[in-house]
Scaffold this motif. Structure first.
Motif, PDB file in Angstrom:
ATOM      1  N   UNK A   1       0.832  -1.211   0.000  1.00 27.53           N
ATOM      2  CA  UNK A   1       0.000   0.000   0.000  1.00 27.53           C
ATOM      3  C   UNK A   1       0.860   1.251   0.000  1.00 27.53           C
ATOM      4  N   UNK A   2       0.453   2.222  -0.795  1.00 23.66           N
ATOM      5  CA  UNK A   2       1.202   3.465  -0.904  1.00 23.66           C
ATOM      6  C   UNK A   2       2.090   3.560  -2.122  1.00 23.66           C
TER       7      UNK A   2
ATOM      8  N   UNK B   1      -1.542   2.675  -4.524  1.00 26.25           N
ATOM      9  CA  UNK B   1      -2.067   1.378  -4.120  1.00 26.25           C
ATOM     10  C   UNK B   1      -2.690   1.516  -2.735  1.00 26.25           C
ATOM     11  N   UNK B   2      -3.964   1.211  -2.631  1.00 29.41           N
ATOM     12  CA  UNK B   2      -4.661   1.360  -1.348  1.00 29.41           C
ATOM     13  C   UNK B   2      -4.733   0.052  -0.568  1.00 29.41           C
ATOM     14  N   UNK B   3      -4.830  -1.081  -1.274  1.00 32.15           N
ATOM     15  CA  UNK B   3      -4.927  -2.364  -0.573  1.00 32.15           C
ATOM     16  C   UNK B   3      -4.525  -3.485  -1.508  1.00 32.15           C
ATOM     17  N   UNK B   4      -4.040  -4.580  -0.913  1.00 26.23           N
ATOM     18  CA  UNK B   4      -3.676  -5.796  -1.645  1.00 26.23           C
ATOM     19  C   UNK B   4      -4.344  -6.959  -0.937  1.00 26.23           C
TER      20      UNK B   4
ATOM     21  N   UNK C   1      -5.932  -9.734  -6.101  1.00 24.66           N
ATOM     22  CA  UNK C   1      -6.644  -8.485  -6.388  1.00 24.66           C
ATOM     23  C   UNK C   1      -5.980  -7.334  -5.634  1.00 24.66           C
ATOM     24  N   UNK C   2      -5.652  -6.270  -6.374  1.00 24.88           N
ATOM     25  CA  UNK C   2      -5.077  -5.063  -5.784  1.00 24.88           C
ATOM     26  C   UNK C   2      -5.944  -3.866  -6.177  1.00 24.88           C
ATOM     27  N   UNK C   3      -6.029  -2.893  -5.276  1.00 22.90           N
ATOM     28  CA  UNK C   3      -6.847  -1.702  -5.533  1.00 22.90           C
ATOM     29  C   UNK C   3      -5.990  -0.448  -5.484  1.00 22.90           C
TER      30      UNK C   3
ATOM     31  N   UNK D   1       1.483   0.022 -12.150  1.00 22.98           N
ATOM     32  CA  UNK D   1       2.017   0.265 -10.810  1.00 22.98           C
ATOM     33  C   UNK D   1       3.535   0.172 -10.876  1.00 22.98           C
ATOM     34  N   UNK D   2       4.220   1.207 -10.434  1.00 16.79           N
ATOM     35  CA  UNK D   2       5.678   1.253 -10.440  1.00 16.79           C
ATOM     36  C   UNK D   2       6.216   0.550  -9.197  1.00 16.79           C
ATOM     37  N   UNK D   3       6.986  -0.543  -9.425  1.00 17.17           N
ATOM     38  CA  UNK D   3       7.568  -1.283  -8.313  1.00 17.17           C
ATOM     39  C   UNK D   3       8.947  -0.751  -7.942  1.00 17.17           C
TER      40      UNK D   3
END
Length: 425
Positions: free
Chosen positions: A294-295, A311-314, A324-326, A347-349
């Motif tokens: 998250x974040x 990213x708010x939740x995984x 599922x990721x949000x 999403x940038x890792x």
């Protein structure tokens, strides 16, 4: 008579003429061998030194260099409500729907009503019981006051009797000292005083015990009334909740039942979508999901626009190898988004500027990424390597390769594990 002379014509045999081409063939063969030795001797040596030969057209070769490496996760997501509560029946009964799917609603607005005769009757019974216990409490309080008054009266009488006995003893003592009465009268007055004191002590003790008993009796009835009031209040709450209200501002989502349906307690009724807080949900491969936190920053794009996201939740659950990721919008939420609308998500890792690496190919997965084929002098040589982090199009090289090395990134399965392979043009 003709005389014929014998000669050697019948003894001679014609001899086959020898071909004069063989010297030419020998000379040509020597010349060809010399040409091969002069021009292609190195190539023949290479062919003889290799374990196999593979056409270069079947291979994909890339050079090792130093450059940026960006690790990200990209995919398709769908718009979902951050808050999408599902409402359940608070009790068994017949449900009357007040709204329809898609209707806008406000927080606290009644969406459905449940007609539950059972709860209504129980509430009436418990309220009646509350009234009965309240009457019992009032009766106990009145009785306690009456008995307390009687006990106080008895105590006061005993105290007065003691005082009378004490005064009588004083008079008899004074008369005895003056010679006006006998000693027996003094002794009788002393006995009367002792009895009065004993009666006073008994009255005081009885008053205390009886007062405590009456107080406990009143407290018990008060506790019974309070308990019954709590029970009635809980039933009132349940009856009030039979009017199902919206917990948020939003829109009615899905109706799980038809109007005037008889349902059991905790049956699903409908869902409400909070359109003021939308998120984008995407499915991520399990291997990448381990690194999502998250974040983390991300990008959301669609309708020709692009927005920043976080990213708010995984989800902790893996389904079919995916998690599922949000993502929530970083800043003001865009307008005109719809539930389940499809958007592109990235999403940038991780991002590093100067990394020794090579283009990613099938060699990363072959043999666990422990070796690679380096092209040197027309040969592909098998070398041990150690690979690091991997992105969609690039992989980090930790050891085994240097800048400028040409690596077979795909097609190496044609080598069949050979240590040295000739690459044919």
């Amino acid at each position: 008579m003709n005389t014929r002379f014998r000669d050697t014509s019948e003894q001679d045999r014609p001899l086959a003429t020898r071909s004069r081409r063989w010297p030419v063939l020998v000379i040509a063969g020597v010349a060809i061998a010399a040409a091969i030795a002069l021009l292609g001797g190195g190539r023949v040596k290479q062919m003889l030194s290799a374990d196999a030969a593979v056409s270069a057209a079947r291979l994909n070769i890339a050079a090792v260099d130093i450059g940026p490496l960006t690790r990200d996760v990209a995919g398709e997501g769908r718009v979902v409500a951050a808050q999408s509560p599902t409402l359940f029946a608070p009790g068994a009964g017949t449900v009357t729907l007040v709204v329809r799917a898609g209707d806008p609603v406000k927080q606290g607005q009644v969406l459905a009503r449940v007609d539950s005769p059972e709860l209504t009757n129980r509430l009436a019974q418990e309220r009646s019981q509350v009234d009965a216990l309240r009457a019992d409490l009032a009766r106990a309080e009145v009785e306690a006051r009456q008995q307390s008054a009687a006990l106080q009266s008895a105590f006061e009488n005993a105290r007065i009797d003691q005082q009378t006995a004490q005064n009588d003893l004083a008079r008899q003592t004074q008369a005895f000292e003056a010679g006006a009465t006998a000693r027996m009268q003094v002794e009788r007055a002393q006995d009367a005083l002792a009895k009065a004191k004993l009666a006073l002590d008994q009255a005081a003790g009885l008053r205390g015990l009886k007062t405590d008993s009456l107080r406990l009796d009143v407290q018990a009835k008060q506790s019974a009334l309070a308990r019954q009031q709590l029970l009635a209040a809980d039933l009132e709450r349940q009856v009030t909740e039979l009017a199902v209200r919206s917990p948020v501002d939003g829109q009615v989502g899905q109706l799980f039942i038809a109007d005037r349906t008889n349902v059991a307690r905790d049956a699903k009724l409908l869902s409400v979508i909070d359109l003021s807080a939308l998120e984008v949900q995407m499915q991520v491969a399990e291997s990448f999901a381990r690194e999502l936190q998250p974040g983390m920053p991300g990008e959301i794009s669609g309708n020709g626009q692009q927005w920043r996201g976080l990213v708010s939740s995984v989800s902790p659950e893996v389904v079919n190898g995916e998690v599922a990721a949000r993502l929530r919008f970083d800043g003001k939420q865009p307008e005109q988004l719809r539930q389940n609308q499809r958007l592109s998500v990235r999403v940038l890792l991780d991002r590093r500027d100067k990394v020794l690496g090579v283009a990613r190919g099938s060699f990363v997965d072959e043999g666990g990424g422990s070796h690679a084929y380096v092209v040197r002098g027309g040969h592909a040589e098998k070398v041990a390597v150690k690979l690091g982090v991997r992105s969609l199009d690039r992989v980090e090289v930790i050891s085994g390769l240097a800048v400028g090395d040409r690596v077979v990134i795909s097609g190496a399965e044609n080598f069949k594990g050979a240590e040295r392979v000739l690459i044919a043009d």
